[in-house]
Structure formats: C-alpha cells, structure tokens
Design a protein around this motif. Structure first.
Motif, PDB file in Angstrom:
ATOM      1  N   TYR A   1       0.840  -1.201   0.000  1.00 28.31           N
ATOM      2  CA  TYR A   1       0.000   0.000   0.000  1.00 28.31           C
ATOM      3  C   TYR A   1       0.881   1.260   0.000  1.00 28.31           C
ATOM      4  CZ  TYR A   1      -3.824  -3.100   1.578  1.00 28.31           C
ATOM      5  OH  TYR A   1      -4.766  -4.103   1.688  1.00 28.31           O
ATOM      6  N   ASP A   2       0.362   2.333  -0.609  1.00 23.19           N
ATOM      7  CA  ASP A   2       1.128   3.590  -0.577  1.00 23.19           C
ATOM      8  C   ASP A   2       0.570   4.538   0.498  1.00 23.19           C
ATOM      9  OD1 ASP A   2      -0.454   5.054  -3.559  1.00 23.19           O
ATOM     10  OD2 ASP A   2      -1.230   4.518  -1.574  1.00 23.19           O
ATOM     11  N   ALA A   3      -0.066   3.947   1.537  1.00 30.09           N
ATOM     12  CA  ALA A   3      -0.592   4.732   2.657  1.00 30.09           C
ATOM     13  C   ALA A   3      -0.505   3.895   3.927  1.00 30.09           C
ATOM     14  CB  ALA A   3      -2.054   5.098   2.400  1.00 30.09           C
ATOM     15  N   PRO A   4      -0.385   4.532   5.105  1.00 26.98           N
ATOM     16  CA  PRO A   4      -0.337   3.765   6.358  1.00 26.98           C
ATOM     17  C   PRO A   4      -1.606   2.926   6.536  1.00 26.98           C
ATOM     18  CG  PRO A   4       0.302   6.049   6.720  1.00 26.98           C
ATOM     19  CD  PRO A   4      -0.262   5.969   5.312  1.00 26.98           C
ATOM     20  N   LEU A   5      -1.470   1.806   7.261  1.00 26.73           N
ATOM     21  CA  LEU A   5      -2.566   0.842   7.416  1.00 26.73           C
ATOM     22  C   LEU A   5      -3.332   1.071   8.712  1.00 26.73           C
ATOM     23  CD1 LEU A   5      -0.446  -2.215   6.260  1.00 26.73           C
ATOM     24  CD2 LEU A   5      -2.007  -0.829   4.889  1.00 26.73           C
ATOM     25  N   PRO A   6      -4.681   0.798   8.705  1.00 28.59           N
ATOM     26  CA  PRO A   6      -5.495   0.293   7.605  1.00 28.59           C
ATOM     27  C   PRO A   6      -5.747   1.349   6.526  1.00 28.59           C
ATOM     28  CG  PRO A   6      -6.891   0.747   9.515  1.00 28.59           C
ATOM     29  CD  PRO A   6      -5.467   0.961   9.951  1.00 28.59           C
ATOM     30  N   ALA A   7      -5.845   0.883   5.293  1.00 23.74           N
ATOM     31  CA  ALA A   7      -6.055   1.775   4.151  1.00 23.74           C
ATOM     32  C   ALA A   7      -7.056   1.157   3.183  1.00 23.74           C
ATOM     33  CB  ALA A   7      -4.722   2.012   3.442  1.00 23.74           C
ATOM     34  N   SER A   8      -7.495   1.950   2.230  1.00 20.28           N
ATOM     35  CA  SER A   8      -8.429   1.465   1.215  1.00 20.28           C
ATOM     36  C   SER A   8      -7.710   0.550   0.220  1.00 20.28           C
ATOM     37  CB  SER A   8      -9.003   2.664   0.440  1.00 20.28           C
ATOM     38  OG  SER A   8      -9.585   2.220  -0.788  1.00 20.28           O
ATOM     39  N   GLY A   9      -8.476  -0.297  -0.446  1.00 22.18           N
ATOM     40  CA  GLY A   9      -7.900  -1.138  -1.494  1.00 22.18           C
ATOM     41  C   GLY A   9      -7.368  -0.321  -2.654  1.00 22.18           C
ATOM     42  N   ARG A  10      -7.862   0.918  -2.769  1.00 19.11           N
ATOM     43  CA  ARG A  10      -7.398   1.791  -3.854  1.00 19.11           C
ATOM     44  C   ARG A  10      -6.000   2.335  -3.571  1.00 19.11           C
ATOM     45  NH1 ARG A  10     -10.178  -0.137  -7.904  1.00 19.11           N
ATOM     46  NH2 ARG A  10     -12.397  -0.313  -7.381  1.00 19.11           N
ATOM     47  N   ASN A  11      -5.469   2.076  -2.371  1.00 18.66           N
ATOM     48  CA  ASN A  11      -4.086   2.470  -2.046  1.00 18.66           C
ATOM     49  C   ASN A  11      -3.079   1.373  -2.374  1.00 18.66           C
ATOM     50  OD1 ASN A  11      -5.717   4.202   0.309  1.00 18.66           O
ATOM     51  ND2 ASN A  11      -3.987   5.241  -0.666  1.00 18.66           N
TER      52      ASN A  11
END
Ligand code: FBP
Length: 282
Positions: A106-116
């Motif tokens: 992912y390109d964002a800290p977790l939890p994140a959207s599947g779009r990341n």
C-alpha cells in the motif's frame, strides 16, 4: 531500474524457500492466539517473523502488518506499507495440503483502502512453489525453484470459459439468498474447495469461475480479513480481468476501520460476480 516495490517482491520470493523448508518441523499449535482469536501454528509465527525481519530491513518499507500480530510494526520512513497473511490456509499443514503467503503493498499507512494498493501477490506452496504478482495492471506467474524465480506466465488472464467454483462456510450457515445463488452455480461449474483460499483462488485464476467465503447467518461479516486477504486477492483477480465483491461492491472500494476487520469475499469472472450482487441485493 528496480525500485522499492521490486525490492519487496524480491524479499517475498527469496523468503518462500525458507518458509517452505521450515514447515515440516512446525506443525504444532502454539498456546497463543492471533488477533482474530485463532490458535497460531508454530509455522504461522515462523513465517510472520521471517517476513517482518526481512521486509522491515528495506528502506522502502514504512511499516509491516500481518494477520498474526495486533498492530503494524513501524520501519524506516519508507513510502510503502506491507500487509501480509504469512501462511494462509495453515490449518491445511496438518493434512499436508496447499497453503500460501499473501501480501499487499500500500502507498498509505494501514489500515487503508484497497485503492491504495500499488502491488499485491501470493506464493502458493503446492506440489511446486509458484508466485503470482499483480502490478501496473499486469499479472505474472513465476516458478520458484532452487532459489531461482522464473516467470512462466507474462500476462495471466482469468479464462472467459469458467469451469470451477468453491464457497466456504457450512451450507446451513448460508443465507437463503446465497444458497439460491449457489444452486444456479452448481448446475454450471465443478466444485473445487481445498480449505486454503489461496489454492482455491488459483483454481479460479487458472480455469475461470468463482471463489467465495460469504457472510454467514451467525457471522454476517464473514471469516476472511479485508486487509490481509480481501484487498490483495481482489487486486490480483481484477488485474487479471476478473472481478471482486463483498456482496455489494468491489473489495477494492472497501476501507477497513480496523486492521483485522473481516469481510464477505468473492472473486471470479465478472458475470458470476454480477449475478451474485444481484442475488444478494434482492
Ligand atoms: P488463515 O489460515 O489465513 O487464517 O485463512 C483462513 C482460511 O484457512 C482460508 O484460507 C480458507 O479459505 C478458509 O479459512 C477455510 O475456512 P473453513 O475451514 O471454514 O472452510
């Protein structure tokens, strides 16, 4: 020019032989449970610790989260965040059946959207060891043998003449709408259910069809984890021309509030996913 994602893929591929090599002596259950309340196998913990140690050693990895631990572990200030199911289907180890390692980048800290998600993949420990990776809209399959990773399929696409299906949960636990949907599917496709999602999803990637673990009467949220199982598998199957759903919409459009959030999970050929959403939406 290899980048941070290449480094992550290399670590997962290079770790696969060590995971596979360490299974035989780790078929016993630990006393501890994972955050989902499931008893951990020694093999679950072993695979998790290997991946954590090696992924967090990478500059590109900002954090590592897994099905086997409560919280994400911070790494460097790397731009990527890796979510893993270190040993999917580990209950199959006792009966010596297929298992796998699933991961999402992912390109964002977790939890994140599947779009990341920027990449996702799995390693399948079957008769041979294979690795399937989705990235930039393309899915490749490699064979991992003797420490080498050889691409055997450059552009993996879900076949458009589907032949197989597999659904989890016991039939009495299924909702009436879902059971009715399965009645129709059973007339058209052959049953393939092995107890490890990754093996069953690879049947769908190879032969076309549908795999799912539905929301159950006593467990409407289903069994499988959105971040560690749902998102990566949806990213792979959708990149291979198939579709995914939580019963209402693409799993990639689902953003968990919690790290270990569960979801109903369905992946396969689009017509079967459309029919499923219509059946469950009635
Ligand atoms: P984990 O081993 O990662 O917890 O995976 C859960 C899982 O084993 C899936 O791989 C599989 O699809 C499902 O649970 C099997 O559930 P059941 O035993 O209810 O059929």
């Amino acid at each position: 020019m290899s980048d941070g994602i290449d480094a992550i893929l290399d670590v997962v591929a290079d770790t696969a032989p060590d995971v596979r090599g360490g299974l035989a002596g780790r078929r016993v259950y630990e006393t501890a449970e994972n955050p989902s309340g499931e008893q951990q196998l020694a093999a679950d913990v072993y695979a998790d610790e290997l991946l954590e140690e090696r992924l967090l050693a990478l500059d590109a990895v900002g954090s590592y989260a897994s099905e086997e631990r409560d919280a994400a572990v911070p790494g460097t200030d790397g731009e990527y965040h890796v979510a893993a199911d270190p040993l999917d289907g580990s209950s199959n180890l006792k009966s010596n059946n297929t298992m796998g390692t699933i991961f999402g980048v992912y390109d964002a800290p977790l939890p994140a959207s599947g779009r990341n998600l920027v990449a996702a993949g799995f390693v399948l420990y079957g008769p041979i060891t294979t690795m399937v990776v989705a990235r930039d809209g393309t899915v490749t399959e490699s064979v991992i043998d003797d420490g080498d990773r050889e691409i055997v399929t450059e552009n993996l696409v879900v076949p458009t003449d589907p032949t197989v299906y597999g659904f989890g949960g016991r039939v009495p636990q299924w909702t009436d709408a879902f059971a009715e949907y399965v009645d129709g599917v059973e007339q058209e496709l052959k049953l393939r259910y092995g107890g490890a999602m990754i093996g069953d999803v690879n049947q769908v990637l190879t032969y076309g069809g549908i795999f799912g673990y539905p929301g159950l009467r006593d467990r409407p949220e289903g069994k499988l984890r959105l971040l560690f199982e749902g998102h990566p598998i949806a990213y792979i199957v959708e990149s291979a021309g198939g579709a995914s759903s939580n019963g209402e919409r693409s799993l990639l459009d689902c953003e968990p509030d919690r790290l270990h959030e569960r979801t109903p999970l369905f992946v396969g050929n689009e017509p079967y996913i459309d029919r499923l959403e219509a059946a469950l939406g009635e």
